[in-house]
Design a protein around this motif. Structure first.
Motif, PDB file in Angstrom:
ATOM      1  N   ILE A 153      24.564  45.696  29.237  1.00 15.91           N
ATOM      2  CA  ILE A 153      24.784  46.684  30.307  1.00 15.91           C
ATOM      3  C   ILE A 153      24.550  48.090  29.765  1.00 15.91           C
ATOM      4  O   ILE A 153      23.942  48.943  30.394  1.00 15.91           O
ATOM      5  N   LEU A 154      25.019  48.299  28.532  1.00 15.16           N
ATOM      6  CA  LEU A 154      24.922  49.618  27.900  1.00 15.16           C
ATOM      7  C   LEU A 154      23.481  49.956  27.541  1.00 15.16           C
ATOM      8  O   LEU A 154      23.064  51.103  27.633  1.00 15.16           O
ATOM      9  N   PRO A 157      18.808  49.750  31.175  1.00 13.83           N
ATOM     10  CA  PRO A 157      19.133  50.497  32.392  1.00 13.83           C
ATOM     11  C   PRO A 157      18.694  49.827  33.694  1.00 13.83           C
ATOM     12  O   PRO A 157      19.142  50.230  34.755  1.00 13.83           O
ATOM     13  N   VAL A 158      17.812  48.834  33.645  1.00  9.88           N
ATOM     14  CA  VAL A 158      17.384  48.173  34.884  1.00  9.88           C
ATOM     15  C   VAL A 158      18.206  46.899  35.064  1.00  9.88           C
ATOM     16  O   VAL A 158      18.188  46.011  34.208  1.00  9.88           O
ATOM     17  N   ALA A 195      28.837  42.545  35.594  1.00 13.07           N
ATOM     18  CA  ALA A 195      28.110  43.798  35.822  1.00 13.07           C
ATOM     19  C   ALA A 195      28.009  44.184  37.291  1.00 13.07           C
ATOM     20  O   ALA A 195      27.637  45.306  37.600  1.00 13.07           O
ATOM     21  N   GLY A 196      28.336  43.275  38.211  1.00 13.12           N
ATOM     22  CA  GLY A 196      28.124  43.568  39.619  1.00 13.12           C
ATOM     23  C   GLY A 196      26.636  43.532  39.933  1.00 13.12           C
ATOM     24  O   GLY A 196      25.869  42.868  39.225  1.00 13.12           O
ATOM     25  N   GLY A 197      26.213  44.255  40.968  1.00 13.37           N
ATOM     26  CA  GLY A 197      24.797  44.282  41.313  1.00 13.37           C
ATOM     27  C   GLY A 197      24.603  44.434  42.808  1.00 13.37           C
ATOM     28  O   GLY A 197      25.580  44.508  43.558  1.00 13.37           O
ATOM     29  N   ILE A 217      30.045  47.160  42.100  1.00 15.77           N
ATOM     30  CA  ILE A 217      30.464  47.295  40.696  1.00 15.77           C
ATOM     31  C   ILE A 217      31.758  46.502  40.495  1.00 15.77           C
ATOM     32  O   ILE A 217      32.358  46.013  41.453  1.00 15.77           O
ATOM     33  N   PRO A 243      29.349  52.851  31.723  1.00 18.46           N
ATOM     34  CA  PRO A 243      28.105  52.601  30.970  1.00 18.46           C
ATOM     35  C   PRO A 243      26.891  52.470  31.865  1.00 18.46           C
ATOM     36  O   PRO A 243      25.777  52.737  31.426  1.00 18.46           O
ATOM     37  N   GLN A 244      27.102  52.082  33.142  1.00 15.28           N
ATOM     38  CA  GLN A 244      25.954  51.916  34.035  1.00 15.28           C
ATOM     39  C   GLN A 244      25.401  53.262  34.504  1.00 15.28           C
ATOM     40  O   GLN A 244      24.196  53.381  34.699  1.00 15.28           O
ATOM     41  N   SER A 288      23.598  54.582  31.298  1.00 14.47           N
ATOM     42  CA  SER A 288      22.308  53.964  30.985  1.00 14.47           C
ATOM     43  C   SER A 288      21.261  54.303  32.037  1.00 14.47           C
ATOM     44  O   SER A 288      20.075  54.135  31.810  1.00 14.47           O
ATOM     45  N   GLY A 289      21.707  54.777  33.211  1.00  4.79           N
ATOM     46  CA  GLY A 289      20.766  55.079  34.281  1.00  4.79           C
ATOM     47  C   GLY A 289      20.596  53.938  35.265  1.00  4.79           C
ATOM     48  O   GLY A 289      19.801  54.031  36.192  1.00  4.79           O
ATOM     49  N   ALA A 290      21.342  52.826  35.059  1.00 11.10           N
ATOM     50  CA  ALA A 290      21.268  51.711  36.016  1.00 11.10           C
ATOM     51  C   ALA A 290      21.783  52.172  37.381  1.00 11.10           C
ATOM     52  O   ALA A 290      21.328  51.704  38.413  1.00 11.10           O
TER      53      ALA A 290
END
Lengths: 258, 327
Positions: free
Chosen positions: A112-113, A116-117, A198-200, B78, B86-87, B90-92
Motif C-alpha cells: 500500500i505504501l 500508488p495505483v 486496503a479498501g478500494g 477505505i 499511506p494511500q 503514495s498518491g493512490a
C-alpha cells in the motif's frame, strides 16, 4: 458410483447446514446474534441482483486472473531456468527460502505504501503469493526429469534447447499444473485480503467492508460464500484441465513405449 | 498478399501505442487543463468509510455539486483514517476521510498533511458507552476494573471514554481497553469477553434492539460538540492543486449545508453508499455536518489530546488547515 458419491456429498452439506440452522436458531440463546444458513443463502441469492456486488466480484476476479497469469509467466520460466542450471539454483535458493515463508498478507501494508495505483498494488501482492507454489513445483518437476531420457537425447546429438523442449518440460508439466492449481487458491485469498486491508473502489472485500459498516452480518457471510464458490469452481476447472493434460501425457508416453 | 496481415498488425500496434500515449497525456495537466475551469486535475480519487460521517461526498456526487465545479470524483472505500494516510502519501488517493485524533497524532510525528474540509461533529447520543440489559454496571464509576471495548486503542474512542472516567473520579488505567470492530462488540459483550463497549451508529440502534442500554454519552462536558472527522490531503497535494482543492471545498461545503438543513436528504442517500437500510437510517442518532473548518473548534480536540497525553507537545492547529480562499 459417481452418482452415489455426489449424493452422499450433497447429503453431508445439507446435514451440516440443517445442524447449523438449528444450533443458531435454538442453541445460541437470544443474546448472541449470528445469521443462520437460511439467511446467508437468501442473502447470497439477493447479491446476484446487487449491481454493487456484481461489479465488485468482477473487479476481484479480474485482479485474481491477472495476478495468477502474471505469476505463471514469471514462475514457470524462473523454475525451468533454476532447475536447468543447478549452480544458479544453489546461489538463489537461500534468498527464496527466506522470502517464501513470509505470510503474503503481511506484505500488503508495505505494498500500500509503495505502489500508488490501487489495482497494481492488489495484482502485485497476488503475484507475490502465487509465484511460490508454481516456482517450487516447477523446480521439483525439473528435478524429477529422468536423467536417462536426457542423456539418450544428448547422445543422439540434440542440443540443450531440444532436450528442454522434448524431455524436461513435458516431464515437469504435471508438477507445474499442480502448482498453478495451488496458486489459484492462494491468489484468491490474497485478492480478497488486499481489499479487506486496503479498501478500494469495488471488490468482494470492499463489499464486505461496506456490509460490516452497516451491521449486515448476513451480507458479509453471503459475500464470503460467493468468494468460496469462486474458489471451488476455479479448483474444479483446473483439476479438469490437469486430467486432460495427464491423459495427453499418458497417450504420448504409451505411444513412445510401443 | 502475405505482407498484408503484418501491415495491419503494425498499423494496429501503432494505433494502440498512440492511444496509450494519448491517455498518458490526458492524465497529466498539459496545456489548458481539464474541466474547462482551470483545474490542475479534473478527476480525483477520494477515500471514505461506508458510514454516515462522509455523507457530504455522496450528496455532492448525487446532486452534481462536483460536476458543477468541473470535477469528477471517484469514491474509494477505505478501512480507516489512519490506514488511508499511506494511500494519500503514495498518491493512490488524492483526498481522504480522516479523524482528527489520528490526524493530529500523525502531524505531531512530522507527517506533512493538511485538513481541507470539515466533515462530522459529535452530537448528544452519537457516541455512547453501552452495557447489556442485565449488567450490574449502572454508573460510569462501576466500570472500575472492567473491560471496555473500543474500535481503536489510543484514538478518539479511548480519549472520549477517558473524559467520562475522569468525570466519575476514575482514570483510564482503572479500566482495561480492548480493541474490537463495531459489528462484533455486541456479541463479544454478550459472550462475556468484555463488560461494556464504546459504540456509534448504526450499532447503537442495533444493540438497543438486542436489549443493550446506554451507560453514558461520551460527547458531553469537555467533549460536547467535539469535531470528529474531516477531509485530508498531503501538504504537497494542496500546494500543487490549489484550484482543484478549492473546487472540492466549495462542493463539499454546499453538501454539508444541505446535510445540515435537511435530515431527509441524509436518510435518502445513506442506503445508496452504506448497507444501512432506510428504516435504520430514519432511526439512528447522527452528529452534525459543519460547513467550514474552524481552528478554534478543532483546537478543542488538540487540547484534550495534550491533556490526556496523546500529544507530548502542543500543535499549531491553524497550520494544519488548508483553508479555502476567502473563508
Amino acid at each position: 458410483m459417481i452418482g452415489a458419491r455426489a449424493l452422499r456429498g450433497a447429503a453431508g452439506v445439507a446435514g451440516f447446514l440443517a445442524a447449523g440452522e438449528l444450533v443458531i436458531r435454538f442453541g445460541l440463546g437470544a443474546d448472541l446474534v449470528f445469521p443462520p444458513p437460511s439467511a446467508v443463502l437468501a442473502g447470497a441469492v439477493s447479491l446476484l441482483a446487487d449491481g454493487g456486488f456484481l461489479a465488485g466480484a468482477a473487479a476481484t476476479l479480474t485482479n485474481w486472473a491477472l495476478g495468477l497469469l502474471t505469476a505463471i509467466a514469471v514462475a514457470v520460466p524462473a523454475g525451468v531456468l533454476l532447475g536447468a542450471l543447478p549452480p544458479v539454483e544453489r546461489a538463489v535458493m537461500p534468498v527464496l527460502e527466506f522470502l517464501r515463508p513470509i505470510p503474503s498478507v503481511a506484505i500488503i501494508p508495505l505494498a500500500i505504501l509503495l505502489i500508488p495505483v490501487d489495482e497494481l498494488m492488489k495484482v502485485s501482492v497476488i503475484v507475490y503469493a502465487a509465484v511460490w507454489p508454481i516456482l517450487i513445483n516447477t523446480l521439483y518437476g525439473m528435478h524429477d526429469v529422468d536423467p536417462l531420457a536426457k542423456d539418450s537425447l544428448r547422445s543422439f546429438g540434440f542440443g540443450a534447447a531440444a532436450v528442454l523442449a522434448r524431455v524436461s518440460l513435458p516431464s515437469a508439466a504435471p508438477f507445474i499444473a499442480t502448482g498453478v492449481r495451488i496458486a489459484a487458491g492462494v491468489a484468491l485469498v490474497l485478492a480478497v485480503s488486499a481489499e479487506l486491508l486496503a479498501g478500494g473502489a469495488a471488490g468482494i472485500g470492499v463489499y464486505v467492508l461496506q456490509a460490516s459498516g452497516g451491521n449486515r452480518t448476513d451480507l458479509i457471510m453471503a459475500a464470503t460464500l460467493w468468494a468460496g464458490v469462486f474458489g471451488v469452481l476455479a479448483n474444479l476447472a483446473l483439476l479438469a484441465g490437469e486430467r486432460r493434460l495427464f491423459r495427453w501425457h499418458r497417450v504420448r508416453a504409451g505411444a513412445l513405449a510401443s | 498478399m502475405a505482407r498484408l496481415p503484418h501491415g495491419r498488425v503494425l498499423a494496429a500496434g501503432i494505433a494502440v501505442v498512440l492511444a496509450l500515449a494519448g491517455c498518458g497525456a490526458g492524465g497529466e495537466p498539459a496545456g489548458p487543463p481539464g474541466g474547462g475551469k482551470g483545474l490542475e486535475k479534473s478527476t480525483i480519487k477520494v477515500g471514505a468509510l461506508p458510514i454516515p460521517d462522509p455523507v457530504s461526498l455522496h450528496l455532492a456526487l448525487a446532486k452534481g455539486y462536483f460536476a458543477e465545479e468541473g470535477l469528477t470524483v471517484e469514491p474509494v472505500t477505505i478501512t480507516g483514517g489512519a490506514a488511508a494516510l499511506p494511500q494519500i502519501e503514495s498518491g493512490a488517493l488524492d483526498i481522504s476521510q480522516t479523524n482528527y485524533v489520528s490526524t493530529f497524532m500523525a502531524v505531531s510525528r512530522g507527517k506533512k498533511i493538511k485538513l481541507v474540509a470539515d466533515m462530522y461533529q459529535a452530537a448528544p447520543g452519537a457516541f455512547t458507552i453501552m452495557v447489556p440489559k442485565d449488567s450490574p454496571i449502572t454508573t460510569v464509576a462501576d466500570l472500575k476494573g472492567r473491560t471496555v471495548l473500543v474500535n481503536n486503542l489510543r484514538n478518539i474512542a479511548t480519549l472520549a471514554v477517558a473524559t467520562r472516567l475522569r468525570a466519575a473520579g476514575l482514570s483510564e488505567t482503572d479500566v482495561r481497553f480492548a480493541e474490537k470492530p463495531f459489528p462484533e462488540m455486541g456479541n463479544a459483550i454478550a459472550a462475556g469477553q468484555a463488560d461494556a463497549g464504546w459504540i456509534t451508529e448504526p450499532f447503537i440502534t442495533a444493540n438497543k434492539g438486542l436489549g443493550f442500554r446506554t451507560l453514558a454519552d461520551t460527547m458531553t462536558g469537555p467533549t460536547a460538540e467535539l469535531p470528529i472527522a474531516g477531509w485530508m490531503a498531503t501538504d504537497e497535494w494542496t500546494r500543487k492543486h490549489p484550484r482543484t482543492l478549492a473546487a472540492f471545498q466549495r462542493a463539499i461545503a454546499k453538501a454539508q449545508r444541505l446535510a445540515s438543513s435537511d435530515r431527509k436528504e441524509i436518510e435518502a442517500i445513506l442506503p445508496t453508499y452504506t448497507k444501512i437500510d432506510a428504516r435504520t437510517a430514519a432511526a439512528i442518532t447522527l452528529g452534525t455536518y459543519p460547513s467550514r473548518l474552524d481552528a478554534a473548534r478543532l483546537k478543542k480536540v488538540a487540547d484534550l489530546m495534550l491533556e490526556y497525553k496523546y500529544l507530548t507537545s502542543p500543535i499549531d492547529v491553524q497550520s494544519v488547515i488548508a483553508a479555502p480562499p476567502g473563508g
